[in-house]
Design a protein around this motif. Structure first.
Motif, PDB file in Angstrom:
ATOM      1  N   VAL A  21     -28.176   5.205  33.564  1.00 42.46           N
ATOM      2  CA  VAL A  21     -27.821   6.612  33.745  1.00 42.46           C
ATOM      3  C   VAL A  21     -27.380   7.166  32.398  1.00 42.46           C
ATOM      4  O   VAL A  21     -26.695   6.488  31.631  1.00 42.46           O
ATOM      5  CB  VAL A  21     -26.708   6.790  34.811  1.00 42.46           C
ATOM      6  N   VAL A  22     -27.834   8.378  32.102  1.00 41.81           N
ATOM      7  CA  VAL A  22     -27.460   9.069  30.866  1.00 41.81           C
ATOM      8  C   VAL A  22     -26.720  10.336  31.263  1.00 41.81           C
ATOM      9  O   VAL A  22     -27.283  11.211  31.935  1.00 41.81           O
ATOM     10  CB  VAL A  22     -28.697   9.422  30.009  1.00 41.81           C
ATOM     11  N   MET A  23     -25.450  10.426  30.860  1.00 34.56           N
ATOM     12  CA  MET A  23     -24.623  11.590  31.207  1.00 34.56           C
ATOM     13  C   MET A  23     -24.298  12.377  29.947  1.00 34.56           C
ATOM     14  O   MET A  23     -24.180  11.814  28.858  1.00 34.56           O
ATOM     15  CB  MET A  23     -23.337  11.134  31.909  1.00 34.56           C
ATOM     16  N   MET A  24     -24.141  13.671  30.125  1.00 30.06           N
ATOM     17  CA  MET A  24     -23.795  14.537  28.999  1.00 30.06           C
ATOM     18  C   MET A  24     -22.974  15.707  29.508  1.00 30.06           C
ATOM     19  O   MET A  24     -23.070  16.094  30.682  1.00 30.06           O
ATOM     20  CB  MET A  24     -25.064  15.020  28.288  1.00 30.06           C
ATOM     21  N   PRO A  25     -22.146  16.307  28.642  1.00 32.69           N
ATOM     22  CA  PRO A  25     -21.258  17.393  29.092  1.00 32.69           C
ATOM     23  C   PRO A  25     -22.004  18.588  29.672  1.00 32.69           C
ATOM     24  O   PRO A  25     -21.589  19.155  30.667  1.00 32.69           O
ATOM     25  CB  PRO A  25     -20.487  17.764  27.822  1.00 32.69           C
ATOM     26  N   ALA A 277     -25.262  15.535  34.494  1.00 27.91           N
ATOM     27  CA  ALA A 277     -24.041  16.053  33.880  1.00 27.91           C
ATOM     28  C   ALA A 277     -22.871  15.137  34.205  1.00 27.91           C
ATOM     29  O   ALA A 277     -22.927  14.328  35.144  1.00 27.91           O
ATOM     30  CB  ALA A 277     -23.770  17.468  34.378  1.00 27.91           C
ATOM     31  N   MET A 278     -21.813  15.249  33.429  1.00 28.56           N
ATOM     32  CA  MET A 278     -20.599  14.471  33.693  1.00 28.56           C
ATOM     33  C   MET A 278     -19.800  15.192  34.773  1.00 28.56           C
ATOM     34  O   MET A 278     -19.019  16.112  34.493  1.00 28.56           O
ATOM     35  CB  MET A 278     -19.780  14.299  32.412  1.00 28.56           C
ATOM     36  N   LEU A 279     -20.036  14.771  36.005  1.00 26.21           N
ATOM     37  CA  LEU A 279     -19.404  15.388  37.157  1.00 26.21           C
ATOM     38  C   LEU A 279     -18.732  14.307  38.000  1.00 26.21           C
ATOM     39  O   LEU A 279     -19.074  13.118  37.895  1.00 26.21           O
ATOM     40  CB  LEU A 279     -20.455  16.116  38.012  1.00 26.21           C
ATOM     41  N   CYS A 290     -25.086   5.611  29.419  1.00 23.32           N
ATOM     42  CA  CYS A 290     -25.193   6.283  28.121  1.00 23.32           C
ATOM     43  C   CYS A 290     -24.490   7.627  28.216  1.00 23.32           C
ATOM     44  O   CYS A 290     -24.699   8.380  29.180  1.00 23.32           O
ATOM     45  CB  CYS A 290     -26.648   6.482  27.730  1.00 23.32           C
ATOM     46  N   LEU A 291     -23.666   7.921  27.228  1.00 20.37           N
ATOM     47  CA  LEU A 291     -23.003   9.223  27.132  1.00 20.37           C
ATOM     48  C   LEU A 291     -23.541   9.909  25.888  1.00 20.37           C
ATOM     49  O   LEU A 291     -23.309   9.443  24.767  1.00 20.37           O
ATOM     50  CB  LEU A 291     -21.482   9.055  27.046  1.00 20.37           C
ATOM     51  N   TYR A 342     -23.358   3.026  25.899  1.00 22.00           N
ATOM     52  CA  TYR A 342     -23.974   3.672  24.723  1.00 22.00           C
ATOM     53  C   TYR A 342     -23.394   5.075  24.621  1.00 22.00           C
ATOM     54  O   TYR A 342     -23.445   5.851  25.568  1.00 22.00           O
ATOM     55  CB  TYR A 342     -25.492   3.717  24.914  1.00 22.00           C
ATOM     56  N   ILE A 343     -22.829   5.423  23.461  1.00 25.54           N
ATOM     57  CA  ILE A 343     -22.246   6.756  23.257  1.00 25.54           C
ATOM     58  C   ILE A 343     -22.841   7.331  21.973  1.00 25.54           C
ATOM     59  O   ILE A 343     -22.923   6.637  20.954  1.00 25.54           O
ATOM     60  CB  ILE A 343     -20.710   6.689  23.133  1.00 25.54           C
ATOM     61  N   SER A 344     -23.267   8.586  22.006  1.00 23.82           N
ATOM     62  CA  SER A 344     -23.806   9.223  20.801  1.00 23.82           C
ATOM     63  C   SER A 344     -23.202  10.607  20.626  1.00 23.82           C
ATOM     64  O   SER A 344     -22.802  11.260  21.594  1.00 23.82           O
ATOM     65  CB  SER A 344     -25.335   9.322  20.874  1.00 23.82           C
TER      66      SER A 344
END
Length: 729
Positions: A21-25, A277-279, A290-291, A342-344
């Motif tokens: 899973v890839v999450m983002m703001p 999304a980061m929910l 992954c963030l 994983y954070i970018s």
């Protein structure tokens, strides 16, 4: 991210896309980039299945965007670009049986008929402006429809309408579909300015939805969501007991907010890599989490505090805090990662490459790792932190380094080129083409004229079929307030042509106005009068040279240098062959009369004159009769055949500048060449021939004004210069 995921799959054979899973703001910011990177052809072995969740209907649905754009036309100027942008929506095109290939043709019609803004004169008056019909939609459509019914030849009008003459073949069917689309807008959009009750708005907008969008097909789900939203207007009115009339702006605000809250309810855990999304409730256990986009200004997400929000001014324990919620979501994500986290983030400025700190939460995490863990003889942060290169084709990604990996074949090729020795590029045509076939040896005089106007362009376009011109379909939404540049030039040339044909130019102003070329009202009349006076003076100068009626046009053909050259010469008067252009004359004008002049001297009947006259703005040139015209024309045909096999370094403007400098002005070769190079390169105020795309391809970055250029300039242009005489300066 894409390369890192491929690396994870390579190192762990048990890892599957559904385990990631890839999450983002903010998913909306990254969604286009995700699709651009991950949406590759299905037969590519590097394809990673994926889905994007948490996107709203407003951002994901092109139908919703187009529907709101239709509502935005109400009360607007009805600009050409706004109306035609609706046809970018596939569902609207299908509703009116239009295809994507039809759009360039429609754009050309709108540009050439002068449609700028406004439905008609009445619509402009409703906006508080003068009721001028020129450059409105109705003005352009009437020109198109009348052009289908009758030819206008740019001079015949019917009830003040000038037909548009450039409809071809089956384009009449396309015109009918386009007119249907435009009339649908005209009949539904203006009425939206009236206030209505919620139930009335619901019915009216559903009618528009059905009129412009097909209810079945790929967009059926999006249309169904919009229809439910419109039905909810009636339910809101009934539940609230509100039955007063409201304006369209209120309805649009409601629709925008409602569609931004809704989603299509799919995309989360569908079997591929999940982007979301980061929910809350998103951080369930995954092997890989992954963030992305954990930038300093993006996370924790900021919430705007309203001035009257006392809870935000004086917070108490237990009050909702967006910052604390995001902190909790971040910690949840850490706990949910089973194997890999994983954070970018963007860590360097695109302006000056300076360091940009990550989100404060990432900084805290790095600080904690540094305090709690160690690696012998190495800083722990160097082990967990990777600073990527600026370019994806950096050689670092292909040297087998552990931190830097790439699976892109295209970037590998670029990186390999970057470290190889630089080799100057080969010319576009490094060797001669095969000799042209016999069909190239039968030509018209106009073809020969086009060849010497730009030999490189003729070779690429005619023999190799390479066309570099880009036709502009850029729409203009502003009516003309002045006519300048090419538009002014074309209008002036038209006036001169009509004037020399016997037209009264005072009466031609109505046709110029009906074509949509002139500014509106008195300004347009004054402008037309100004250019008419100049055109009439030039016409008088031409007529003074023409004298009597022209001699009959004659056709002939001659055999020279193994070629058959045909021509039909008109504008031959007892005084001579006449060519004119209402402008400052250029090399193309002199060559444009030189070839017919040679042909006239080679093959004209005995009663025809052998001299030619070239007229420009403030200048008259006379070309004297020639004795050796066949030999000159034969040499030009030999150069033509040579230029069909290799680019000929003959550049009309620079070549004429060089030849004039040597022959007429008596300059040395060095000085004449310097002047020719100035003409070749151009200046801040004039475009040089070096900017021509065909010359760039054939001659590259080299200086083509070499010995061969000098030899050609003298060989081709010396007879021309010696034959002509300037009468007026």
């Amino acid at each position: 991210l894409y390369d890192s995921l491929l690396s994870m799959f390579e190192m762990n054979a048990d890892l599957e896309p559904r385990d990631i899973v890839v999450m983002m703001p903010d998913i909306e910011v990254y969604a286009p980039f995700i699709q651009a990177v991950f949406d590759i052809p299905g037969d590519d072995r590097k394809k990673i299945p994926f889905s994007i969740a948490d996107r709203t209907v407003r951002s994901e649905s092109l139908v919703a965007e187009a529907f709101l754009a239709i509502l935005d036309l109400s009360g607007s100027r009805f600009r050409a670009s706004d109306a035609l942008s609706l046809l970018e929506c596939v569902s609207i095109r299908q509703r009116f049986h239009l295809s994507e290939e039809d759009l360039p043709i429609i754009h050309r019609w709108v540009i050439e008929t002068g449609i700028r803004w406004g439905i008609d004169a009445r619509h402009r008056e409703e906006l508080g402006l003068q009721p001028q019909s020129e450059n409105t939609w109705r003005f352009g459509l009437e020109r198109l429809l009348l052009g289908y019914a009758m030819p206008g030849q740019e001079e015949k009008m019917f009830r003040g309408i000038l037909p548009y003459d450039y409809l071809e073949g089956d384009e009449a069917l396309l015109l009918g579909k386009f007119a249907e689309f435009a009339e649908a807008l005209f009949s539904h959009v203006p009425g939206l300015g009236e206030a209505r009750t919620l139930s009335e708005w619901s019915k009216s907008l559903i009618v528009i939805l059905d009129r412009f969008f097909l209810p079945e097909g790929e967009d059926a789900r999006e249309i169904h969501v919009i229809r439910d939203t419109l039905h909810s207007l009636t339910r809101h009115g009934e539940l609230s007991g509100f039955h007063e009339e409201v304006e369209l702006e209120v309805i649009k605000e409601f629709l925008v907010r409602d569609l931004e809250k809704q989603d299509f309810g799919f995309g989360f855990i569908t079997g591929g890599v999940t982007f979301c999304a980061m929910l809350p409730m998103r951080s369930i256990p995954f092997k890989v989490i992954c963030l992305a986009g954990m930038n300093n200004d993006a996370y924790p997400r900021q919430s705007k505090k309203l001035g009257f929000d006392l809870m935000a001014k004086h917070p108490r324990p237990g009050d909702r805090s967006r910052r604390k919620d995001d902190r909790y979501l971040f910690l949840e994500a850490l706990l949910s990662a089973r194997n890999t986290l994983y954070i970018s983030y963007v860590g360097q400025s695109v302006q000056d490459n300076s360091h940009i700190p990550p989100s404060v939460m990432i900084s805290e995490l790095l600080d904690y790792i540094e305090q709690a863990f160690t690696i012998p003889h190495k800083a722990i942060t160097d082990h967990v932190l990777t600073t990527h290169r600026l370019q994806a084709f950096s050689p670092s990604y292909f040297r087998g380094e552990k931190k830097y990996r790439s699976y892109s074949e295209e970037n590998f090729q670029a990186a390999r080129r970057a470290v190889e020795e630089r080799i100057p590029p080969k010319p576009f045509l490094s060797k001669r083409l095969p000799e042209p076939s016999e069909e190239w040896k039968a030509l018209h005089l106009g073809q020969l004229s086009r060849f010497f106007g730009n030999p490189a362009r003729y070779l690429l376009r005619e023999r190799l079929g390479i066309r570099l011109e880009m036709r502009s379909n850029r729409l203009n939404d502003i009516e003309p307030f002045e006519v300048e540049g090419l538009d002014k030039y074309h209008l002036e040339q038209m006036l001169v042509e009509k004037g020399t044909s016997g037209w009264d130019l005072k009466g031609f102003g109505a046709i110029a106005k009906a074509s949509g070329q002139l500014p509106h009202g008195t300004l347009g009349e004054c402008f037309y009068e100004r250019i008419r006076e100049g055109a009439e003076e030039f016409v008088d100068m031409v007529k003074a040279r023409i004298g009597e009626r022209p001699l009959p046009a004659f056709e002939s053909k001659i055999w020279l240098a193994g070629c058959v050259l045909k021509a039909r010469l008109g504008r031959v008067y007892p005084e001579g062959l006449i060519h004119y252009r209402y402008a400052k004359l250029k090399a193309k004008d002199h060559f444009g009369i030189w070839l017919p002049h040679l042909f006239l001297n080679c093959s004209a009947p005995t009663q025809y004159p052998r001299n030619s006259i070239l007229l420009g703005k403030g200048e008259i040139w006379v070309y004297a009769p020639l004795e050796g015209s066949k030999e000159i024309l034969e040499g030009l045909l030999e150069r033509y055949m040579e230029g069909l096999s290799k680019p000929l370094p003959f550049f009309p403007e620079a070549s004429l500048e060089y030849a004039e400098g040597l022959i007429e002005k008596g300059k040395s070769e060095e000085v004449a060449l310097v002047e020719a190079k100035k003409r070749w390169k151009g200046s801040d105020f004039s475009r040089g021939e070096a900017e021509d795309e065909y010359y760039k391809i054939c001659f590259g970055e080299t200086d083509p004004l070499d010995a061969e250029f000098q030899e050609l300039a003298i060989e081709i242009l010396a007879p021309l210069i010696e034959s002509r005489k300037r009468l007026v300066k």
